[in-house]
Design an enzyme around this catalytic site. Structure first.
Site, short mmCIF file in Angstrom:
data_model
loop_
_atom_site.label_atom_id
_atom_site.label_comp_id
_atom_site.label_asym_id
_atom_site.label_seq_id
_atom_site.Cartn_x
_atom_site.Cartn_y
_atom_site.Cartn_z
N ARG A 191 35.75 15.34 15.15
CA ARG A 191 35.03 15.89 14.01
C ARG A 191 34.11 17.04 14.43
O ARG A 191 33.48 16.98 15.48
CB ARG A 191 34.20 14.79 13.32
CG ARG A 191 35.06 13.90 12.46
CD ARG A 191 34.32 12.69 11.96
NE ARG A 191 32.97 12.94 11.44
CZ ARG A 191 32.25 12.03 10.79
NH1 ARG A 191 32.76 10.81 10.59
NH2 ARG A 191 31.05 12.30 10.36
N ARG A 229 34.21 10.05 19.84
CA ARG A 229 34.98 9.60 18.66
C ARG A 229 36.19 10.52 18.41
O ARG A 229 36.10 11.73 18.51
CB ARG A 229 34.09 9.60 17.42
CG ARG A 229 34.89 9.35 16.14
CD ARG A 229 34.03 8.89 14.99
NE ARG A 229 33.04 9.86 14.56
CZ ARG A 229 32.13 9.59 13.62
NH1 ARG A 229 32.09 8.41 13.05
NH2 ARG A 229 31.25 10.51 13.28
N ARG A 286 21.61 14.56 12.81
CA ARG A 286 22.02 13.52 11.85
C ARG A 286 21.18 12.26 12.02
O ARG A 286 20.92 11.55 11.05
CB ARG A 286 23.52 13.23 12.01
CG ARG A 286 24.37 14.36 11.39
CD ARG A 286 25.75 14.43 11.98
NE ARG A 286 26.55 13.28 11.72
CZ ARG A 286 27.56 12.87 12.51
NH1 ARG A 286 27.85 13.54 13.62
NH2 ARG A 286 28.26 11.83 12.20
N LYS A 344 30.33 1.90 11.19
CA LYS A 344 30.57 1.54 9.78
C LYS A 344 32.05 1.73 9.43
O LYS A 344 32.67 0.85 8.86
CB LYS A 344 29.69 2.39 8.85
CG LYS A 344 28.20 2.21 9.08
CD LYS A 344 27.37 3.03 8.12
CE LYS A 344 27.57 4.53 8.24
NZ LYS A 344 27.18 5.10 9.54
N ARG A 356 22.90 7.19 0.59
CA ARG A 356 22.31 7.69 1.83
C ARG A 356 20.87 8.13 1.63
O ARG A 356 20.26 8.67 2.55
CB ARG A 356 23.13 8.86 2.32
CG ARG A 356 23.79 8.54 3.66
CD ARG A 356 24.59 9.65 4.06
NE ARG A 356 25.04 9.85 5.36
CZ ARG A 356 26.29 9.63 5.75
NH1 ARG A 356 27.14 9.01 4.97
NH2 ARG A 356 26.66 10.01 6.94
#
Ligand code: ADP
Ligand code: AMP
Length: 217
Positions: free
Chosen positions: A160, A127, A171, A13, A88
């Site tokens: 992160r 990431r 998650r 996203k 969300r």
């Protein structure tokens, strides 16, 4: 245009938001980015959000909704926006509808980005994000020319805290339980468009833009 991106963590996203917002000429509003900036600056909002983020849980709605309300009231959001990471859950989606109704109109389109869980884990465990400009990289799939340095601005990259495998799995559960009901919520309104979010980043961007063309105004 008022666009919402929906998809599990790691669907891409944030990566696509960079390009799609440019194409639509609207600001990209990422609630995760706003929370992280507040955590980094040690603001009261950041202090409220941090424990939830570290655990991979949603920050409580009252906190999140007020933050989004304030952000959407800024001048640059008047002509449209791209929301990445909000809403969300269903209560957030309903509040967004009410908020936009007050401003006239509603969400124009919702882009659902579809990828499977194994791909999400591969993506999130590699990431890296630029501390300076926020650009998103991946150690294997989108590597910067120099390790840990952003090609775009020369800033340092960081991993992160919530991109650990255990937190990623949690998650995904949160996504399945709380966020995925948004797919049928928006499909019922006739504004959902889904794309296959696998394959090279440029291909996904092309698919996203092609899917949104009929909604852009
Ligand atoms: P989200 O915002 O949905 O959580 P990101 O945009 O941050 O996801 O992407 C998660 C990771 O996957 C990043 O490291 C990014 O570079 C990588 N990524 C994004 N799109 C692709 C793609 N099409 N193919 C491979 N890796 C991708
Ligand atoms: P993201 O950058 O979108 O992956 O979001 C990172 C974290 O920020 C999430 O795991 C949540 O803890 C928090 N967060 C971001 N957006 C929301 C939201 N709309 N509602 C609640 N929590 C959020």
């Amino acid at each position: 245009m008022r666009l919402v991106l929906v998809g599990p963590p790691g669907a891409g996203k944030g990566t696509q938001a960079q390009y799609v917002a440019q194409y639509l000429i609207v600001p990209k509003i990422s609630t995760g980015d706003i929370f992280r900036a507040n955590v980094g600056q040690g603001t009261p909002l950041g202090m409220q959000a941090k424990a939830f983020m570290d655990a991979g849980d949603l920050v409580p709605d009252e906190v999140t909704i007020q933050m989004v309300r304030d952000r959407l009231a800024e001048d640059d959001a008047v002509k449209g926006f791209l929301l990445d990471g909000f809403p969300r859950n269903l209560p957030q989606a309903r509040v967004l509808d009410t908020l936009l109704l007050d401003l006239g109109g509603g969400v124009d389109a919702v882009l659902e980005m579809v990828v499977d869980d194994d791909e999400v884990v591969r993506r999130l465990s590699g990431r890296r994000t630029c501390r300076q400009c926020g650009r998103i990289w991946h150690i294997d799939f989108e590597p910067p020319t120099t390790e840990d340095i952003c090609d775009g601005c020369g800033g340092p990259l960081f991993q992160r805290d919530d991109d650990k495998e255990e937190t990623i799995r949690h998650r995904l559960v949160v996504y399945a339980e709380q966020t995925s009901p948004l797919v049928s919520y928006y499909a019922d309104k006739g504004i959902l468009v889904g794309i296959d979010a696998t394959g090279p980043v440029d291909d996904v961007t092309e698919r996203a833009i092609a899917a949104l063309r009929r909604y852009a105004h």
